[in-house]
Design a protein around this motif. Sequence first.
Motif, PDB file in Angstrom:
ATOM      1  N   PHE B  31       0.829  -1.195   0.000  1.00  0.00           N
ATOM      2  CA  PHE B  31       0.000   0.000   0.000  1.00  0.00           C
ATOM      3  C   PHE B  31       0.869   1.252   0.000  1.00  0.00           C
ATOM      4  CE2 PHE B  31      -3.206  -2.716   2.342  1.00  0.00           C
ATOM      5  CZ  PHE B  31      -4.021  -2.855   1.230  1.00  0.00           C
ATOM      6  N   THR B  32       0.488   2.238  -0.753  1.00  0.00           N
ATOM      7  CA  THR B  32       1.102   3.564  -0.676  1.00  0.00           C
ATOM      8  C   THR B  32      -0.015   4.593  -0.734  1.00  0.00           C
ATOM      9  OG1 THR B  32       1.375   3.778  -3.059  1.00  0.00           O
ATOM     10  CG2 THR B  32       3.237   2.856  -1.826  1.00  0.00           C
ATOM     11  N   ALA B  33       0.278   5.756  -0.212  1.00  0.00           N
ATOM     12  CA  ALA B  33      -0.680   6.860  -0.269  1.00  0.00           C
ATOM     13  C   ALA B  33       0.110   8.131  -0.508  1.00  0.00           C
ATOM     14  CB  ALA B  33      -1.465   6.958   1.027  1.00  0.00           C
ATOM     15  N   GLN B  34      -0.401   8.995  -1.343  1.00  0.00           N
ATOM     16  CA  GLN B  34       0.342  10.184  -1.727  1.00  0.00           C
ATOM     17  C   GLN B  34      -0.582  11.387  -1.770  1.00  0.00           C
ATOM     18  OE1 GLN B  34       2.892   9.497  -5.005  1.00  0.00           O
ATOM     19  NE2 GLN B  34       3.371  11.647  -5.365  1.00  0.00           N
ATOM     20  N   THR B  35      -0.044  12.527  -1.394  1.00  0.00           N
ATOM     21  CA  THR B  35      -0.832  13.760  -1.481  1.00  0.00           C
ATOM     22  C   THR B  35       0.106  14.944  -1.551  1.00  0.00           C
ATOM     23  OG1 THR B  35      -2.667  14.996  -0.495  1.00  0.00           O
ATOM     24  CG2 THR B  35      -1.007  14.151   1.006  1.00  0.00           C
ATOM     25  N   SER B  36      -0.417  16.083  -1.918  1.00  0.00           N
ATOM     26  CA  SER B  36       0.370  17.312  -2.016  1.00  0.00           C
ATOM     27  C   SER B  36      -0.300  18.411  -1.212  1.00  0.00           C
ATOM     28  CB  SER B  36       0.504  17.773  -3.475  1.00  0.00           C
ATOM     29  OG  SER B  36       1.215  16.819  -4.221  1.00  0.00           O
ATOM     30  N   GLY B  37       0.515  19.336  -0.747  1.00  0.00           N
ATOM     31  CA  GLY B  37      -0.013  20.442   0.034  1.00  0.00           C
ATOM     32  C   GLY B  37      -0.442  21.606  -0.841  1.00  0.00           C
ATOM     33  N   SER B  38      -0.818  22.682  -0.197  1.00  0.00           N
ATOM     34  CA  SER B  38      -1.237  23.887  -0.912  1.00  0.00           C
ATOM     35  C   SER B  38      -0.014  24.675  -1.357  1.00  0.00           C
ATOM     36  CB  SER B  38      -2.081  24.778   0.010  1.00  0.00           C
ATOM     37  OG  SER B  38      -3.142  24.054   0.565  1.00  0.00           O
ATOM     38  N   PRO B  39      -0.143  25.464  -2.409  1.00  0.00           N
ATOM     39  CA  PRO B  39       0.964  26.335  -2.801  1.00  0.00           C
ATOM     40  C   PRO B  39       1.306  27.311  -1.678  1.00  0.00           C
ATOM     41  CG  PRO B  39      -0.694  26.222  -4.529  1.00  0.00           C
ATOM     42  CD  PRO B  39      -1.288  25.564  -3.326  1.00  0.00           C
ATOM     43  N   GLN B  40       2.601  27.511  -1.473  1.00  0.00           N
ATOM     44  CA  GLN B  40       3.083  28.388  -0.406  1.00  0.00           C
ATOM     45  C   GLN B  40       3.727  29.612  -1.067  1.00  0.00           C
ATOM     46  OE1 GLN B  40       3.375  26.964   3.043  1.00  0.00           O
ATOM     47  NE2 GLN B  40       2.471  25.043   2.439  1.00  0.00           N
TER      48      GLN B  40
END
Lengths: 197, 194
Positions: B31-40
Motif C-alpha cells: 500500500f502507498t498513499a500520496q498527497t500534495s499540500g497547498s501552494p506556499q
Amino acid sequence: MKKRKILILGAAATTSALLLSIGGTYAYFTATDTTPSNEITAGDLTVEINERSPDGTSGPLKLGLVAPGGQWPASPRDSYSLVISNSGSILAEFEALDLTVTSEGTGNTPDLSEALEVRYGMVAGAREPDWGRGSGWIRLESGSVLETLRRAPATVPAGTSSELRFQLRWPNGTPEHDNRFQGADTEFVFSVRLGQV
Amino acid sequence: MRLKKPTLVAISAVAAAAALCGIILGTQASFTAQTSGSPQPVTAGRLSVELSTSPGGGDTITIDFTEADPGDVWPRNGAFALTLTNTGDLDGTLTRLESIEVSDTGTPPLSRTLEIASSTRAAQDWNDPVLTWRRIATGAEPSGRPIPTDRLALPAGQDRVLYLKVRLADAGDDRDHTESSTGFRLKVTVEQQV
C-alpha cells in the motif's frame, strides 16, 4: 468338478464379496459441518497534510514583503509546519517527501527562490524541532526533502502524525544582487508519499 | 522426453525472470498513499526612494558665489531641504549621504574649498561646533565622498526632509576662485529595515 465350473463359482463369489463391501460402505455413519464465514479485510493507508503557521493557524504561509537579512519565523524556536497524518489503519513509513518550486521568474525579475534558503527538521507530534538533526540551511529549490535530513524520519503509526518543520531566510548579499529581487515572488508545494511498512 | 541443454537453459532463464517479476509485483502490491499540500507563496517587498529639492520636483539648486568670502554660508537663512519619499512598500532607513559626479572648472577646484553639512532637524543650529562639515571633494576623492548624516527612519509611503547647508571654507591660503564653478549631485542610500 471341472475347471470351468470352478471358475464360474469363483467369479460369483468375488462379485458377492464386492457387493457386500459396497453395502458395508453405505452403512458407515457420516457427519458434515461448515465453519463460520472467515472475513478478511485489507487495511488502508491514507495520508493527509496540512500547513500550520507558528501561531497555530492552518493554511499556506503566504509570506509577503520579505527582504534581505530576514528570517521567517524570526525565532529559531518557531517554525512553519507541514503536518503529515497517517489517517489509515496500518503502520506507514516515508517513501518520498519532496518540495517543488512551481513558479518562475518574470521578465527581468528572477524567481525569489534563488535568493532564499530553507532548513528542515522532522519531529513526531508537536515537539520543538532539533535543527541539528535537520537539513541545515540549504537553497530553496525543487528536490527531495528526505535526502537533506541528517536523520531519517521515524515510521508513522496509524492515526498519528509527523511534522516537517521549516524556516526560511534571505541571506544578505550585495545590493546589486539583492535589488534584482525587489517585488519578486516564488511559490512552492510539498508532496508526500507514505508506504506500508 | 529429453530436453537438450540449450532448451533447459532457456527454460531456466524464463523461470528466473518470472521469479523476479514476482518479486517486483510483490513490492508494487504494498500500500502507498500520496498527497500534495497547498501552494506556499512568498513575495519580496520593494524599497524605492525619490529625492526632490523643491515641492514636486528635483530641481537643480544654483548658488551664486559672487562676492563670497571664506566662512560665508548658503542659503543665507535657513537650509536647503532635500525631501526623501519612500515610494516602496518596505520601511527604510537613510544610512548614507554622499556627493557624486563632482565636476569643476577653474583652478584650484572650487569643490575642494566648498563644505557641506547635513541635519535631520529643521531647527538645526548651523553654528554648532559639534556639527561636521565635509569638503565636497578632495585630491584623494575628486569625484565625490561621503557626507556625515544622521540615520533617518523612512517609513513606507512617507516623506522625510534632510536639511543641507553649504559654506566656503577658510583655506587660509587666499585661494582665487575667480570664474570657477563646480557641480555635483547628492546620492542617498536607504536600506530596508529588517
